[in-house]
Motif scaffolding. Structure first.
Motif, mmCIF file in Angstrom:
data_model
loop_
_atom_site.group_PDB
_atom_site.id
_atom_site.type_symbol
_atom_site.label_atom_id
_atom_site.label_comp_id
_atom_site.label_asym_id
_atom_site.label_seq_id
_atom_site.Cartn_x
_atom_site.Cartn_y
_atom_site.Cartn_z
ATOM 1 N N LEU A 54 0.847 -1.188 0.000
ATOM 2 C CA LEU A 54 0.000 0.000 0.000
ATOM 3 C C LEU A 54 0.885 1.240 0.000
ATOM 4 O O LEU A 54 2.045 1.164 -0.378
ATOM 5 C CB LEU A 54 -0.963 -0.051 1.187
ATOM 6 C CG LEU A 54 -1.888 -1.288 1.190
ATOM 7 C CD1 LEU A 54 -2.836 -1.237 2.371
ATOM 8 C CD2 LEU A 54 -2.652 -1.429 -0.105
ATOM 9 N N ASP A 55 0.351 2.383 0.403
ATOM 10 C CA ASP A 55 1.095 3.627 0.218
ATOM 11 C C ASP A 55 1.450 4.370 1.497
ATOM 12 O O ASP A 55 1.893 5.499 1.457
ATOM 13 C CB ASP A 55 0.325 4.554 -0.708
ATOM 14 C CG ASP A 55 -1.000 5.001 -0.103
ATOM 15 O OD1 ASP A 55 -1.316 4.585 1.023
ATOM 16 O OD2 ASP A 55 -1.709 5.774 -0.757
ATOM 17 N N THR A 56 1.261 3.742 2.666
ATOM 18 C CA THR A 56 1.595 4.354 3.953
ATOM 19 C C THR A 56 0.938 5.724 4.110
ATOM 20 O O THR A 56 1.466 6.603 4.758
ATOM 21 C CB THR A 56 3.135 4.456 4.123
ATOM 22 O OG1 THR A 56 3.734 3.232 3.729
ATOM 23 C CG2 THR A 56 3.528 4.733 5.549
ATOM 24 N N GLY A 57 -0.206 5.904 3.463
ATOM 25 C CA GLY A 57 -0.914 7.172 3.560
ATOM 26 C C GLY A 57 -0.352 8.275 2.684
ATOM 27 O O GLY A 57 -0.712 9.445 2.835
ATOM 28 N N LEU A 58 0.519 7.948 1.737
ATOM 29 C CA LEU A 58 1.155 8.950 0.877
ATOM 30 C C LEU A 58 0.400 9.198 -0.423
ATOM 31 O O LEU A 58 0.849 9.970 -1.265
ATOM 32 C CB LEU A 58 2.599 8.525 0.555
ATOM 33 C CG LEU A 58 3.543 8.453 1.757
ATOM 34 C CD1 LEU A 58 4.875 7.830 1.348
ATOM 35 C CD2 LEU A 58 3.754 9.835 2.349
ATOM 36 N N ASP A 59 -0.725 8.541 -0.615
ATOM 37 C CA ASP A 59 -1.525 8.705 -1.827
ATOM 38 C C ASP A 59 -0.771 8.303 -3.095
ATOM 39 O O ASP A 59 -0.834 8.977 -4.120
ATOM 40 C CB ASP A 59 -2.014 10.154 -1.957
ATOM 41 C CG ASP A 59 -3.523 10.246 -1.824
ATOM 42 O OD1 ASP A 59 -4.157 9.197 -1.592
ATOM 43 O OD2 ASP A 59 -4.046 11.357 -1.955
ATOM 44 N N ILE A 60 -0.045 7.210 -3.022
ATOM 45 C CA ILE A 60 0.706 6.699 -4.169
ATOM 46 C C ILE A 60 -0.128 5.611 -4.834
ATOM 47 O O ILE A 60 -0.459 4.604 -4.203
ATOM 48 C CB ILE A 60 2.075 6.135 -3.748
ATOM 49 C CG1 ILE A 60 2.921 7.233 -3.090
ATOM 50 C CG2 ILE A 60 2.799 5.521 -4.936
ATOM 51 C CD1 ILE A 60 4.204 6.724 -2.461
#
Length: 130
Positions: A54-60
């Protein structure tokens, strides 16, 4: 050394894997100033759905072309690591068409006594390597 492990989803051709490895090695040589023959790479291919990143909350936004590279190395400076990350992203996009959003890199550092390149000797400790 360093030793690079590549985790990728199945489906890449042998020529795509070769380009991934060659391009990554060139970035390693430049960023870490290691000799050209200092090349240790392992590719692990996984069936679709066996890599979750996933993106660790980085919006990737990631695709199924994700490449995760785990680097095991003697200590490197912050500047060397930042140069390595940037070169990898830039060159893998240029040479392999890899979207920089699909590249994850993790580094694990170790020391001279943690390496043996053969014959049961720790070559950094014996002086065979520097």
């Amino acid at each position: 050394m360093p030793l690079l492990y590549f985790d990728v989803s199945e489906g890449r051709t042998p020529s795509e894997i070769k380009a991934l490895l060659d391009t990554s090695h060139a970035a390693t040589v430049e960023a870490f100033e290691v000799p050209e023959r200092d090349r240790y790479q392992v590719v692990r291919s996984h069936p679709t759905g066996q890599i979750v990143a996933l993106d660790t909350g980085l919006d990737i936004a990631r695709s199924h072309h994700l490449v995760i590279i785990h680097v095991v190395s003697r200590p490197r400076t912050r500047a060397q690591k930042e140069k390595f990350y940037a070169l990898l992203a830039e060159r893998l996009q240029r040479d392999c068409g890899l979207d920089p959003a699909d590249l994850i890199v993790s580094m694990t550092e170790n020391d001279n006594e943690d390496w043996s390149f053969g014959f049961g000797r720790a070559q950094f400790l014996t002086g065979e390597l520097h």
